[in-house]
Write a protein that holds these residues in place. Structure first.
Motif, PDB file in Angstrom:
ATOM      1  N   ARG A  61       0.866  -1.203   0.070  1.00  0.00           N
ATOM      2  CA  ARG A  61       0.048  -0.007  -0.023  1.00  0.00           C
ATOM      3  C   ARG A  61       0.844   1.201  -0.163  1.00  0.00           C
ATOM      4  O   ARG A  61       2.065   1.158   0.301  1.00  0.00           O
ATOM      5  N   ALA A  87       0.411   5.057   1.382  1.00  0.00           N
ATOM      6  CA  ALA A  87      -0.469   5.654   2.494  1.00  0.00           C
ATOM      7  C   ALA A  87      -0.133   7.272   2.592  1.00  0.00           C
ATOM      8  O   ALA A  87       0.242   7.658   3.577  1.00  0.00           O
ATOM      9  N   PRO A  88      -0.547   7.997   1.894  1.00  0.00           N
ATOM     10  CA  PRO A  88      -0.288   9.473   1.811  1.00  0.00           C
ATOM     11  C   PRO A  88      -1.089  10.285   2.971  1.00  0.00           C
ATOM     12  O   PRO A  88      -2.247   9.730   3.129  1.00  0.00           O
ATOM     13  N   TYR A 139      -2.172   8.223  14.946  1.00  0.00           N
ATOM     14  CA  TYR A 139      -1.837   7.322  13.855  1.00  0.00           C
ATOM     15  C   TYR A 139      -1.425   6.126  14.172  1.00  0.00           C
ATOM     16  O   TYR A 139      -1.637   5.123  13.364  1.00  0.00           O
ATOM     17  N   VAL A 150      -3.067   2.885  11.705  1.00  0.00           N
ATOM     18  CA  VAL A 150      -2.273   2.571  10.725  1.00  0.00           C
ATOM     19  C   VAL A 150      -2.379   1.085  10.796  1.00  0.00           C
ATOM     20  O   VAL A 150      -2.450   0.074  10.061  1.00  0.00           O
ATOM     21  N   LEU A 160       9.572   6.630   9.576  1.00  0.00           N
ATOM     22  CA  LEU A 160       8.712   5.687  10.372  1.00  0.00           C
ATOM     23  C   LEU A 160       9.358   4.298  10.822  1.00  0.00           C
ATOM     24  O   LEU A 160       8.646   3.640  11.589  1.00  0.00           O
ATOM     25  N   LYS A 201       6.158  17.160   2.886  1.00  0.00           N
ATOM     26  CA  LYS A 201       5.309  18.363   2.184  1.00  0.00           C
ATOM     27  C   LYS A 201       4.771  19.241   3.222  1.00  0.00           C
ATOM     28  O   LYS A 201       4.483  20.453   2.851  1.00  0.00           O
TER      29      LYS A 201
HETATM   30  N1  GLU Z   1       0.928   8.891   6.264  1.00  0.00           N
HETATM   31  C1  GLU Z   1       2.177   8.758   6.397  1.00  0.00           C
HETATM   32  C2  GLU Z   1       2.902   9.713   5.663  1.00  0.00           C
HETATM   33  O1  GLU Z   1       2.272  10.412   4.747  1.00  0.00           O
HETATM   34  C3  GLU Z   1       2.579   7.319   5.822  1.00  0.00           C
HETATM   35  C4  GLU Z   1       2.351   6.396   6.912  1.00  0.00           C
HETATM   36  C5  GLU Z   1       2.890   4.953   6.578  1.00  0.00           C
HETATM   37  O2  GLU Z   1       2.761   4.663   5.162  1.00  0.00           O
HETATM   38  O3  GLU Z   1       2.203   3.994   7.546  1.00  0.00           O
HETATM   39  O4  GLU Z   1       4.049  10.101   5.598  1.00  0.00           O
END
Ligand code: GLU
Length: 300
Positions: free
Chosen positions: A12, A14-15, A177, A181, A199, A236
């Motif tokens: 996946r 996940a932005p 989060y 997640v 992460l 960003k």
């Molecule tokens: N939403 C996170 C981001 O944009 C990524 C989280 C993930 O991939 O677990 O940095």
């Protein structure tokens, strides 16, 4: 009949819809995409808008438009975390039933006066329900979480000593989060998570929650981080420049270089479909450098 859930690779991207796609986002998109393709798998998109306070209106659509312009092809419906609250509530109930959740009334200010980054357990003896406004913390048991990251190698963290009790639901009522997640990855049967190495140190908390909830732990593959000339992560939310789709061929090739894939010098003058074809045929995850901070090669 083979069980789909076990045999099919599911990755996946996940932005968080907090701004447009920048070079750092593109690395995670390309890395997760090619890893899914190389494994004959599915590639899902999830909009991580659990923190609605950081959401930038319309940026989800812009991110999807950009991905489309780069010719990414995703599978299935796009999930929005803001629509998943009932699932997070259920997971929270499960953790509460295990007596691992306590209300925390500590203010941010109070916590910043403590020397250590580790929560000192101030509210650990408080019980639910609590009448005051509070966050919810998950108790960090005295166990060590270990995993073997595909790029970054063996990792381990002692939950009690190196992490401490952490927030799973914020004082403002939003789920954190870390919990969201884990629930989403499990609901979507994600088998491997490819994402930025910012992460990496969140992962033990996520594996810990998976274990408590009885979820399987996916494989992890953390990609090196692109940094700007000051050594800061290109992100960003820090106003990084968005990718210009006019340069998409060069940008994809720059990401391939960044991820150690060694594309031929003239690949960036090919059309986008041929670039993807080359990338899918030649993708080799073992060529990715584990160095977390590498200067991006932005040949535009
Ligand atoms: N939403 C996170 C981001 O944009 C990524 C989280 C993930 O991939 O677990 O940095």
């Amino acid at each position: 009949m083979p069980n789909d859930k076990q045999t099919i690779y599911k990755g996946r991207f996940a932005p968080s819809p907090t701004g447009p796609v920048h070079f750092g986002t593109l690395i995670a998109a390309v890395g997760s995409y090619l890893q899914a393709k190389a494994n004959n798998g599915k590639w899902l998109i999830r909009m991580e808008d659990v923190d609605t306070t950081r959401k930038v209106e319309g940026s989800d659509k812009k991110i999807l438009d950009t991905l489309e312009a780069f010719r990414f092809e995703w599978d299935g419906e796009i999930i929005y975390q803001s629509e998943q609250t009932r699932h997070y509530e259920k997971a929270l109930e499960q953790l509460i039933d295990q007596s691992l959740v306590f209300p925390c009334l500590c203010s941010r200010k109070q916590l910043t006066t403590i020397d250590s980054d580790i929560y000192p357990g101030t509210c650990r003896d408080r019980k639910l329900p609590e009448n005051n406004e509070h966050a919810l913390r998950l108790l960090a048991k005295n166990i060590t979480i270990e995993f073997d990251d595909i790029v970054m190698g063996k990792q381990s963290q002692s939950m009690a000593q190196q992490c401490g009790d952490f927030v799973i639901k914020r004082r403002d009522g939003l789920f954190a989060y870390q919990l969201a997640v884990v629930v989403d990855d499990a609901l979507q049967n994600i088998t491997e998570i490819v994402r930025g190495s910012d992460l990496l140190d969140s992962t033990p908390r996520q594996v810990y929650i998976q274990q408590l909830l009885g979820y399987p732990t996916p494989a992890y593959c953390h990609l090196p981080l692109a940094v700007d000339s000051d050594g800061n992560k290109i992100s960003k939310s820090e106003g990084a420049t968005k990718v210009d789709i006019k340069n998409r061929e060069k940008l994809i090739c720059s990401v391939l270089v960044f991820l150690g894939q060694n594309p031929p010098a003239d690949l960036s003058s090919c059309n986008i479909n041929d670039i993807w074809k080359w990338a899918e045929e030649h993708w080799d995850v073992s060529h990715i450098q584990s160095k977390t901070h590498i200067q991006p090669v932005l040949s535009q």
